[in-house]
Each structure stands twice: as C-alpha cells, then as structure tokens.
Motif scaffolding. Structure first.
Motif, mmCIF file in Angstrom:
data_model
loop_
_atom_site.group_PDB
_atom_site.id
_atom_site.type_symbol
_atom_site.label_atom_id
_atom_site.label_comp_id
_atom_site.label_asym_id
_atom_site.label_seq_id
_atom_site.Cartn_x
_atom_site.Cartn_y
_atom_site.Cartn_z
ATOM 1 N N UNK A 170 0.843 -1.198 0.000
ATOM 2 C CA UNK A 170 0.000 0.000 0.000
ATOM 3 C C UNK A 170 0.877 1.246 0.000
ATOM 4 N N UNK A 171 0.732 2.126 -0.984
ATOM 5 C CA UNK A 171 1.615 3.296 -1.092
ATOM 6 C C UNK A 171 1.182 4.417 -0.146
ATOM 7 N N UNK A 172 1.985 5.458 -0.102
ATOM 8 C CA UNK A 172 1.675 6.613 0.738
ATOM 9 C C UNK A 172 0.925 7.690 -0.030
ATOM 10 N N UNK A 173 0.721 7.490 -1.315
ATOM 11 C CA UNK A 173 -0.002 8.450 -2.145
ATOM 12 C C UNK A 173 -0.985 7.695 -3.046
ATOM 13 N N UNK A 174 -1.969 8.435 -3.547
ATOM 14 C CA UNK A 174 -3.027 7.846 -4.392
ATOM 15 C C UNK A 174 -3.628 6.584 -3.730
ATOM 16 N N UNK A 175 -3.863 6.687 -2.447
ATOM 17 C CA UNK A 175 -4.294 5.501 -1.692
ATOM 18 C C UNK A 175 -5.687 5.039 -2.114
ATOM 19 N N UNK A 176 -6.602 5.979 -2.334
ATOM 20 C CA UNK A 176 -7.956 5.587 -2.752
ATOM 21 C C UNK A 176 -7.914 4.869 -4.098
ATOM 22 N N UNK A 177 -7.141 5.400 -5.034
ATOM 23 C CA UNK A 177 -7.026 4.758 -6.347
ATOM 24 C C UNK A 177 -6.359 3.389 -6.230
ATOM 25 N N UNK A 178 -5.314 3.293 -5.417
ATOM 26 C CA UNK A 178 -4.634 2.006 -5.237
ATOM 27 C C UNK A 178 -5.583 0.959 -4.672
ATOM 28 N N UNK A 179 -6.371 1.356 -3.680
ATOM 29 C CA UNK A 179 -7.308 0.425 -3.051
ATOM 30 C C UNK A 179 -8.317 -0.095 -4.071
ATOM 31 N N UNK A 180 -8.859 0.805 -4.888
ATOM 32 C CA UNK A 180 -9.774 0.371 -5.939
ATOM 33 C C UNK A 180 -9.046 -0.471 -6.976
ATOM 34 N N UNK A 181 -7.814 -0.118 -7.278
ATOM 35 C CA UNK A 181 -7.054 -0.815 -8.316
ATOM 36 C C UNK A 181 -6.804 -2.273 -7.956
ATOM 37 N N UNK A 182 -6.402 -2.546 -6.717
ATOM 38 C CA UNK A 182 -6.087 -3.925 -6.370
ATOM 39 C C UNK A 182 -7.361 -4.778 -6.301
ATOM 40 N N UNK A 183 -8.481 -4.156 -5.920
ATOM 41 C CA UNK A 183 -9.759 -4.885 -5.972
ATOM 42 C C UNK A 183 -10.153 -5.158 -7.423
ATOM 43 N N UNK A 184 -9.959 -4.172 -8.294
ATOM 44 C CA UNK A 184 -10.286 -4.338 -9.710
ATOM 45 C C UNK A 184 -9.425 -5.417 -10.352
ATOM 46 N N UNK A 185 -8.145 -5.443 -10.007
ATOM 47 C CA UNK A 185 -7.257 -6.448 -10.588
ATOM 48 C C UNK A 185 -7.751 -7.856 -10.261
ATOM 49 N N UNK A 186 -8.133 -8.070 -9.002
ATOM 50 C CA UNK A 186 -8.633 -9.381 -8.608
ATOM 51 C C UNK A 186 -9.971 -9.725 -9.225
ATOM 52 N N UNK A 187 -10.803 -8.697 -9.435
ATOM 53 C CA UNK A 187 -12.159 -8.937 -9.947
ATOM 54 C C UNK A 187 -12.198 -9.122 -11.458
ATOM 55 N N UNK A 188 -11.238 -8.534 -12.180
ATOM 56 C CA UNK A 188 -11.339 -8.532 -13.647
ATOM 57 C C UNK A 188 -10.194 -9.246 -14.356
ATOM 58 N N UNK A 189 -9.039 -9.397 -13.709
ATOM 59 C CA UNK A 189 -7.877 -10.020 -14.360
ATOM 60 C C UNK A 189 -7.413 -11.261 -13.595
ATOM 61 N N UNK A 190 -7.086 -11.092 -12.324
ATOM 62 C CA UNK A 190 -6.619 -12.216 -11.508
ATOM 63 C C UNK A 190 -7.827 -12.955 -10.923
ATOM 64 N N UNK A 191 -8.685 -13.428 -11.829
ATOM 65 C CA UNK A 191 -9.940 -14.053 -11.422
ATOM 66 C C UNK A 191 -9.700 -15.477 -10.936
ATOM 67 N N UNK A 192 -10.724 -16.039 -10.315
ATOM 68 C CA UNK A 192 -10.583 -17.352 -9.682
ATOM 69 C C UNK A 192 -10.200 -18.433 -10.691
ATOM 70 N N UNK A 193 -10.941 -18.544 -11.779
ATOM 71 C CA UNK A 193 -10.668 -19.565 -12.792
ATOM 72 C C UNK A 193 -10.141 -18.900 -14.055
ATOM 73 N N UNK A 194 -9.083 -19.468 -14.613
ATOM 74 C CA UNK A 194 -8.478 -18.971 -15.848
ATOM 75 C C UNK A 194 -8.141 -17.480 -15.781
ATOM 76 N N UNK A 195 -7.235 -17.113 -14.885
ATOM 77 C CA UNK A 195 -6.830 -15.705 -14.796
ATOM 78 C C UNK A 195 -6.198 -15.223 -16.100
ATOM 79 N N UNK A 196 -6.367 -13.940 -16.375
ATOM 80 C CA UNK A 196 -5.896 -13.358 -17.631
ATOM 81 C C UNK A 196 -4.480 -12.809 -17.441
ATOM 82 N N UNK A 197 -3.529 -13.705 -17.249
ATOM 83 C CA UNK A 197 -2.170 -13.303 -16.883
ATOM 84 C C UNK A 197 -1.507 -12.425 -17.947
#
Length: 348
Positions: A170-197
C-alpha cells in the motif's frame, strides 16, 4: 512508491473501474454501504441494489432512522441478511456515539457491527485517503498468487502473511485509487478460474505465473459435505388475493424477514394450514432448492386458495395478511419473493 503499487496504478489509469456509483461521490457512507454489499456479492449484482438503497436512504442519518422492514426490503435478494441488520445497527450507533458520522479511527470503525479490519481499511483509504491496507477476497487471491503463498487464506497464519504483504504494497499516495485498483485487478484479471495473466501488470514478477501455479493458488478451503433440509411452504391466499406471512424470529436464517408459514413436509401441510385458516383443497406447486453457504434447502410450496382467516388468528406484529402492494415494502427472502411474484391467478 514501491514497484508493485506503481505498476498497478499505471494499469488502473488505463483499465480500472472509475464509474461505479459509490465513487461519485466517494464519501464514507457510500463506500461503507458498497463494501458491505460487495461481501459475497459481485459488482454487477450490487450496482442496482446500491442505487435503489441510496435513493431511498441517501445518508447515514436516514439509514439510522429507518425501520428494519424498510432496510430489509431494500436488501431483499442480496442474501446474507445479517449484513443488513449490522449495517442498520451500526448507523444507529454512529448517531448515538459519533455525531451521526462514521468514525475516522480504525479501532472505532471495527467496534461497529459488521465492520472488520478490511472493510474499515477500505472506508478510511477510499473516503479519506488514509494509508490503511485492505484484504478482501480479491486481494487475498492477488497476493497469494503474486507471492506464491500456499495454504488456505482463511487460516490465521496464512492471513497474517497476506496482511503483512498488503501493508507493504500500500503506497503513501493515491491511496484511494490504489485500493480500488487492487480490488479491480482481482475482480477482472486475476480471477478465480483462468486468470488473464497476459493482461496483468504484475505478471513479470508473479510467483504463481512464473511457476505455473495459478490453477492451485490460492489454496482452496478444505471441503465438507453440505447437509440438506426439507420443508413445505404454505401459501394461504384469501379471496382478496392476500397472502398470510409470518415474521421470523431473531435466530437462524432469514431472521427478521417476513416469510411463509412452514410445515415439516407436504403430508403435514394441511394440518398446519388448518390451524391458521379455513382451507379447501391443496394445490402443490413446483418444488425448488435454495442453496445457503452451509446447507441446501429443498422446498415444496403448497397453495391453499380461497383460505378464510380464522377469527382466532388475527393480524399481529409477527403475522399478517398482505396484498401485493404491501409485499413490496417488506423484507422477504429472495426465493419467497420469487414464489409470490409467480403465483398463478386465483382460481374461480
């Protein structure tokens, strides 16, 4: 800024989700509500519920002042109804103890019903830009794969490792964007089955991608057999089209919701129904199965049309005859709402 955060934010600037309804405005109440709704539920489902909820209860104060039936009616269909009751009680406590606002301290937030460490961190990071990590299901999956951590993430020792990594990244800047970004990565790319590596900004340094472990990480929860229960739901409908509903007690599934009278099985349905109304012939409707997290429920619905309310079974706080208009304002379990919505017309 660390490399993980920098690469993730660069990806987010081009591919992240920036038009979610709770991001405009991204205040503490809207972030909190979205975080609670998103527990066990996908974004595509939550969006409509969130918009209806804030239209009716736009502020924490309005949520605190609402009655439970209103809150549960707005929640009806999202499941895991304890979340809604905790949300309602937490709002009331904020009015009583925190001047009608969500507190800005981690411990004070976590002292409220239904708010754990990750949810508290998400509120503080997204609404106030404070440097707190989060560790929801999506983030656990991303970090388990990125660091090659074997073991079920729900285990204390594994979760402790993941929290340490979450805090490091977690960085010291752009924290709100980072928090949304890591959730988005898991929800749209690093998905449970067949991740889009191939689309992942972290692929070059991800242990699971390097070692071919994306199919086995994170480690699945040890399985156990889900038991099955059976019951009959009684649809007692009078000549005016009203249906008899009963409010469930404070314990068990669907607690506090309005549901249908029940019998242990279809053979006992007539006896139970006759204790509530004068009934005619029973009309079995198609059976269905509803799956909870910890068991399966096999339901046999039975319709008793032209039921006549007994004088000895009057309306009261936990039982009433309801028409279609009233049903819309009550908290009903999703399968019960669907069942009532699909009832055949009253037989002549």
């Amino acid at each position: 800024m660390n490399v993980f955060a920098r690469e993730l934010l660069r990806w987010y600037d081009h591919h992240g989700r920036k038009d979610l309804p709770w991001q405009h405005p991204r205040d503490a109440y809207r972030v909190w509500l979205s975080e609670i709704m998103l527990q066990q539920t996908q974004v595509v489902t939550v969006v409509g519920y969130f918009q209806r909820f804030v239209e009716r209860l736009p502020t924490l104060a309005s949520l605190a002042a609402a009655d439970e039936d209103t809150v549960l009616a707005l929640w009806s269909g999202l499941g895991y109804y304890r979340r809604a009751r905790f949300l309602h009680r937490a709002a009331q406590l904020c009015v009583e103890r925190h001047g009608g606002e969500l507190p800005r301290e981690l411990d004070a937030l976590m002292a409220l019903p239904g708010i754990g460490r990750s949810t508290a961190g998400a509120i503080l990071a997204q609404a106030h830009g404070l440097r707190f990590p989060i560790l929801d299901g999506n983030v656990k999956r991303v970090l388990s794969r990125y660091h090659g951590i074997a073991g079920f993430p729900g285990e204390s020792a594994i979760e402790k490792q993941l929290w340490r990594h979450a805090a490091e990244h977690t960085p010291a800047e752009r924290i709100a964007d980072y928090t949304q970004a890591i959730m988005d990565l898991g929800a749209t790319v690093c998905v449970r089955a067949k991740p889009l590596c191939l689309l992942c900004p972290q692929a070059a340094t991800c242990v699971a991608h390097r070692d071919g472990l994306t199919g086995v990480l994170p480690t699945a929860k040890p399985g156990k057999k889900i038991p099955t229960r059976s019951l009959a739901m009684l649809l007692l409908r009078d000549a005016r089209g009203r249906v008899l509903l009963e409010k469930r007690g404070p314990q068990g599934v669907w607690s506090g919701l309005w549901s249908l009278p029940e019998a242990t099985d279809p053979d006992a349905a007539g006896m139970v129904a006759s204790g509530l109304a004068r009934i005619g012939e029973a009309d079995p409707l198609p059976a269905f199965t509803h799956v909870f997290s910890h068991y399966r429920l096999d339901v046999s619905p039975i319709l008793f049309d032209h039921a006549a309310p007994l004088a000895t079974v009057a309306d009261r706080d936990d039982r009433r005859w309801c028409d279609r208009e009233e049903l819309a304002s009550l908290g009903l379990p999703a399968p019960v709402r669907t069942l009532l919505a699909n009832l055949p017309e009253i037989a002549p």
